[in-house]
Design a protein around this motif. Structure first.
Motif, PDB file in Angstrom:
ATOM      1  N   TYR A   1       0.858  -1.184   0.000  1.00 46.13           N
ATOM      2  CA  TYR A   1       0.000   0.000   0.000  1.00 46.13           C
ATOM      3  C   TYR A   1       0.894   1.234   0.000  1.00 46.13           C
ATOM      4  O   TYR A   1       1.726   1.391   0.892  1.00 46.13           O
ATOM      5  CB  TYR A   1      -0.883  -0.003   1.253  1.00 46.13           C
ATOM      6  CG  TYR A   1      -2.060   0.939   1.221  1.00 46.13           C
ATOM      7  CD1 TYR A   1      -3.349   0.449   1.097  1.00 46.13           C
ATOM      8  CD2 TYR A   1      -1.885   2.320   1.333  1.00 46.13           C
ATOM      9  CE1 TYR A   1      -4.453   1.304   1.098  1.00 46.13           C
ATOM     10  CE2 TYR A   1      -2.975   3.176   1.324  1.00 46.13           C
ATOM     11  CZ  TYR A   1      -4.251   2.659   1.208  1.00 46.13           C
ATOM     12  OH  TYR A   1      -5.332   3.509   1.203  1.00 46.13           O
ATOM     13  N   VAL A   2       0.753   2.071  -1.010  1.00 45.85           N
ATOM     14  CA  VAL A   2       1.519   3.312  -1.125  1.00 45.85           C
ATOM     15  C   VAL A   2       0.521   4.459  -1.169  1.00 45.85           C
ATOM     16  O   VAL A   2      -0.458   4.410  -1.916  1.00 45.85           O
ATOM     17  CB  VAL A   2       2.386   3.320  -2.413  1.00 45.85           C
ATOM     18  CG1 VAL A   2       3.132   4.636  -2.561  1.00 45.85           C
ATOM     19  CG2 VAL A   2       3.356   2.153  -2.412  1.00 45.85           C
ATOM     20  N   THR A   3       0.761   5.495  -0.352  1.00 43.98           N
ATOM     21  CA  THR A   3      -0.156   6.637  -0.340  1.00 43.98           C
ATOM     22  C   THR A   3       0.331   7.734  -1.285  1.00 43.98           C
ATOM     23  O   THR A   3       1.531   7.909  -1.493  1.00 43.98           O
ATOM     24  CB  THR A   3      -0.317   7.211   1.081  1.00 43.98           C
ATOM     25  OG1 THR A   3       0.954   7.547   1.593  1.00 43.98           O
ATOM     26  CG2 THR A   3      -1.000   6.215   1.999  1.00 43.98           C
ATOM     27  N   LYS A   4      -0.628   8.419  -1.861  1.00 44.69           N
ATOM     28  CA  LYS A   4      -0.346   9.583  -2.707  1.00 44.69           C
ATOM     29  C   LYS A   4      -0.216  10.798  -1.806  1.00 44.69           C
ATOM     30  O   LYS A   4      -0.969  10.908  -0.854  1.00 44.69           O
ATOM     31  CB  LYS A   4      -1.484   9.812  -3.707  1.00 44.69           C
ATOM     32  CG  LYS A   4      -1.707   8.685  -4.675  1.00 44.69           C
ATOM     33  CD  LYS A   4      -2.950   8.965  -5.517  1.00 44.69           C
ATOM     34  CE  LYS A   4      -3.317   7.790  -6.387  1.00 44.69           C
ATOM     35  NZ  LYS A   4      -4.602   7.988  -7.067  1.00 44.69           N
ATOM     36  N   PRO A   5       0.659  11.704  -2.081  1.00 46.69           N
ATOM     37  CA  PRO A   5       1.669  11.675  -3.143  1.00 46.69           C
ATOM     38  C   PRO A   5       2.774  10.671  -2.812  1.00 46.69           C
ATOM     39  O   PRO A   5       2.984  10.313  -1.652  1.00 46.69           O
ATOM     40  CB  PRO A   5       2.212  13.098  -3.172  1.00 46.69           C
ATOM     41  CG  PRO A   5       1.995  13.618  -1.788  1.00 46.69           C
ATOM     42  CD  PRO A   5       0.747  12.923  -1.283  1.00 46.69           C
ATOM     43  N   PHE A   6       3.480  10.226  -3.824  1.00 45.58           N
ATOM     44  CA  PHE A   6       4.487   9.188  -3.661  1.00 45.58           C
ATOM     45  C   PHE A   6       5.742   9.565  -4.441  1.00 45.58           C
ATOM     46  O   PHE A   6       5.694  10.351  -5.384  1.00 45.58           O
ATOM     47  CB  PHE A   6       3.953   7.844  -4.169  1.00 45.58           C
ATOM     48  CG  PHE A   6       3.470   7.918  -5.597  1.00 45.58           C
ATOM     49  CD1 PHE A   6       4.337   7.656  -6.655  1.00 45.58           C
ATOM     50  CD2 PHE A   6       2.167   8.269  -5.882  1.00 45.58           C
ATOM     51  CE1 PHE A   6       3.900   7.751  -7.965  1.00 45.58           C
ATOM     52  CE2 PHE A   6       1.720   8.362  -7.191  1.00 45.58           C
ATOM     53  CZ  PHE A   6       2.588   8.099  -8.235  1.00 45.58           C
ATOM     54  N   GLY A   7       6.855   9.000  -4.052  1.00 45.31           N
ATOM     55  CA  GLY A   7       8.107   9.184  -4.776  1.00 45.31           C
ATOM     56  C   GLY A   7       8.229   8.117  -5.847  1.00 45.31           C
ATOM     57  O   GLY A   7       7.898   6.956  -5.607  1.00 45.31           O
ATOM     58  N   THR A   8       8.684   8.501  -7.023  1.00 41.04           N
ATOM     59  CA  THR A   8       8.766   7.531  -8.124  1.00 41.04           C
ATOM     60  C   THR A   8       9.786   6.436  -7.852  1.00 41.04           C
ATOM     61  O   THR A   8       9.545   5.279  -8.190  1.00 41.04           O
ATOM     62  CB  THR A   8       9.076   8.236  -9.459  1.00 41.04           C
ATOM     63  OG1 THR A   8      10.294   8.964  -9.319  1.00 41.04           O
ATOM     64  CG2 THR A   8       7.952   9.161  -9.864  1.00 41.04           C
ATOM     65  N   ALA A   9      10.906   6.781  -7.246  1.00 40.54           N
ATOM     66  CA  ALA A   9      11.919   5.758  -6.954  1.00 40.54           C
ATOM     67  C   ALA A   9      11.362   4.716  -5.986  1.00 40.54           C
ATOM     68  O   ALA A   9      11.592   3.518  -6.146  1.00 40.54           O
ATOM     69  CB  ALA A   9      13.179   6.402  -6.393  1.00 40.54           C
ATOM     70  N   GLU A  10      10.612   5.182  -4.991  1.00 45.05           N
ATOM     71  CA  GLU A  10      10.012   4.244  -4.042  1.00 45.05           C
ATOM     72  C   GLU A  10       8.969   3.368  -4.736  1.00 45.05           C
ATOM     73  O   GLU A  10       8.919   2.157  -4.501  1.00 45.05           O
ATOM     74  CB  GLU A  10       9.343   4.987  -2.883  1.00 45.05           C
ATOM     75  CG  GLU A  10       8.688   4.034  -1.887  1.00 45.05           C
ATOM     76  CD  GLU A  10       7.920   4.722  -0.769  1.00 45.05           C
ATOM     77  OE1 GLU A  10       7.382   3.989   0.088  1.00 45.05           O
ATOM     78  OE2 GLU A  10       7.849   5.965  -0.746  1.00 45.05           O
ATOM     79  N   LEU A  11       8.151   3.954  -5.591  1.00 46.26           N
ATOM     80  CA  LEU A  11       7.141   3.176  -6.297  1.00 46.26           C
ATOM     81  C   LEU A  11       7.794   2.082  -7.136  1.00 46.26           C
ATOM     82  O   LEU A  11       7.389   0.918  -7.077  1.00 46.26           O
ATOM     83  CB  LEU A  11       6.272   4.081  -7.188  1.00 46.26           C
ATOM     84  CG  LEU A  11       5.232   3.345  -8.025  1.00 46.26           C
ATOM     85  CD1 LEU A  11       4.190   2.676  -7.134  1.00 46.26           C
ATOM     86  CD2 LEU A  11       4.572   4.303  -9.004  1.00 46.26           C
ATOM     87  N   VAL A  12       8.803   2.430  -7.901  1.00 48.32           N
ATOM     88  CA  VAL A  12       9.483   1.448  -8.749  1.00 48.32           C
ATOM     89  C   VAL A  12      10.153   0.375  -7.885  1.00 48.32           C
ATOM     90  O   VAL A  12      10.129  -0.809  -8.230  1.00 48.32           O
ATOM     91  CB  VAL A  12      10.480   2.129  -9.709  1.00 48.32           C
ATOM     92  CG1 VAL A  12      11.301   1.102 -10.477  1.00 48.32           C
ATOM     93  CG2 VAL A  12       9.734   3.043 -10.686  1.00 48.32           C
ATOM     94  N   ALA A  13      10.708   0.760  -6.755  1.00 47.26           N
ATOM     95  CA  ALA A  13      11.316  -0.216  -5.844  1.00 47.26           C
ATOM     96  C   ALA A  13      10.256  -1.184  -5.308  1.00 47.26           C
ATOM     97  O   ALA A  13      10.486  -2.390  -5.224  1.00 47.26           O
ATOM     98  CB  ALA A  13      12.017   0.495  -4.690  1.00 47.26           C
ATOM     99  N   ARG A  14       9.097  -0.659  -4.957  1.00 41.56           N
ATOM    100  CA  ARG A  14       8.020  -1.523  -4.451  1.00 41.56           C
ATOM    101  C   ARG A  14       7.498  -2.456  -5.549  1.00 41.56           C
ATOM    102  O   ARG A  14       7.113  -3.591  -5.273  1.00 41.56           O
ATOM    103  CB  ARG A  14       6.903  -0.692  -3.844  1.00 41.56           C
ATOM    104  CG  ARG A  14       7.317  -0.072  -2.516  1.00 41.56           C
ATOM    105  CD  ARG A  14       6.209   0.804  -1.959  1.00 41.56           C
ATOM    106  NE  ARG A  14       6.584   1.495  -0.761  1.00 41.56           N
ATOM    107  CZ  ARG A  14       6.255   1.087   0.466  1.00 41.56           C
ATOM    108  NH1 ARG A  14       5.566  -0.005   0.640  1.00 41.56           N
ATOM    109  NH2 ARG A  14       6.629   1.793   1.508  1.00 41.56           N
ATOM    110  N   VAL A  15       7.488  -1.982  -6.788  1.00 43.07           N
ATOM    111  CA  VAL A  15       7.117  -2.839  -7.921  1.00 43.07           C
ATOM    112  C   VAL A  15       8.124  -3.988  -8.026  1.00 43.07           C
ATOM    113  O   VAL A  15       7.749  -5.157  -8.173  1.00 43.07           O
ATOM    114  CB  VAL A  15       7.047  -2.017  -9.232  1.00 43.07           C
ATOM    115  CG1 VAL A  15       7.034  -2.930 -10.459  1.00 43.07           C
ATOM    116  CG2 VAL A  15       5.829  -1.107  -9.218  1.00 43.07           C
ATOM    117  N   ARG A  16       9.415  -3.663  -7.956  1.00 45.84           N
ATOM    118  CA  ARG A  16      10.450  -4.703  -8.027  1.00 45.84           C
ATOM    119  C   ARG A  16      10.281  -5.729  -6.904  1.00 45.84           C
ATOM    120  O   ARG A  16      10.400  -6.938  -7.124  1.00 45.84           O
ATOM    121  CB  ARG A  16      11.848  -4.091  -7.959  1.00 45.84           C
ATOM    122  CG  ARG A  16      12.285  -3.385  -9.219  1.00 45.84           C
ATOM    123  CD  ARG A  16      13.785  -3.064  -9.205  1.00 45.84           C
ATOM    124  NE  ARG A  16      14.210  -2.313  -8.031  1.00 45.84           N
ATOM    125  CZ  ARG A  16      14.295  -0.981  -7.981  1.00 45.84           C
ATOM    126  NH1 ARG A  16      13.966  -0.250  -9.038  1.00 45.84           N
ATOM    127  NH2 ARG A  16      14.709  -0.385  -6.881  1.00 45.84           N
TER     128      ARG A  16
END
Length: 166
Positions: A102-117
Motif C-alpha cells: 500500500y503506497v499513499t499519494k503523493p508518492f516518490g517515483t523511486a520508491e514506487l518502482v522499488a516496491r514494484v520490483r
C-alpha cells in the motif's frame, strides 16, 4: 532485447496520475496496460493476465477493495494499492483483503518502482523457490531474465507463450 517484459496493469481513473505512473514504469522497462474503472480493471486482469496490478481505491464505478476481492477469488497476482486514502483502517482493510502493498499519494517515483520490483521478486520467489531457474533435461527457464533455453540455445517466445511455459 528480451521481449518478455513484466506486464503491469494500472487501474487508475485520474488520467494524469495514470499517464505519469505508466511513463515511469515504461522507463524502467515494464510493459504497462491501463484501465480507468473497476469493471475495466477486472476485464483487463482476466484477459491480459498481468504480473502485477497497481490499483487506486477511489474508482468511478466502485471501490478498489471490490476489485481486490474479485481478483483474489481466482488469482494470486500481486496487488499494489496506490491511493490517496491515508487512514490506517483503509490500509489494513486493503491488506487484509489481499493487497500485497500500500503506497499513499503523493508518492516518490523511486520508491514506487522499488516496491514494484519487490512485489515482482516476491511473486517470482514464491512461484519458484529453486533460485530463479527451472531445469528439465535440456530445457531451462530463467525466471530472473525471463528466458527459455533448450540445449543452451535461447528459444524466442511471445509473452503469452513464455507465461504459459513458466
Amino acid at each position: 532485447m528480451n521481449s518478455n517484459k513484466y506486464r503491469i496493469l494500472i487501474v487508475e481513473d485520474d488520467s494524469n496520475i495514470c499517464s505519469f505512473v505508466k511513463t515511469v514504469l515504461e522507463a524502467s522497462d515494464y510493459q504497462v496496460i491501463t484501465a480507468g474503472t473497476c469493471q475495466q480493471g477486472l476485464m483487463m486482469a482476466a484477459s491480459h493476465v498481468p504480473d502485477l496490478i497497481i490499483l487506486d481505491l477511489g474508482l468511478p464505478d466502485g471501490d478498489g477493495l471490490e476489485l481486490i476481492t474479485a481478483v483474489r477469488k481466482s488469482s494470486g497476482v500481486p496487488i499494489l494499492v496506490l491511493s490517496a486514502r491515508t487512514m490506517e483502517q483503509d490500509k489494513v482493510k486493503a491488506l487484509d483483503l489481499g493487497a500485497n502493498d500500500y503506497v499513499t499519494k503523493p508518492f516518490g517515483t523511486a520508491e514506487l518502482v522499488a516496491r514494484v520490483r519487490v512485489a515482482l521478486r516476491s511473486r517470482r520467489n514464491s512461484a519458484n523457490a529453486s533460485g530463479g531457474k527451472y531445469q528439465l533435461d535440456d530445457l531451462q527457464i530463467d525466471y530472473d531474465r525471463r528466458t527459455v533455453t533448450v540445449s543452451g540455445s535461447e528459444v524466442k517466445l511471445t509473452q503469452t507463450e513464455y507465461n504459459i511455459l513458466a
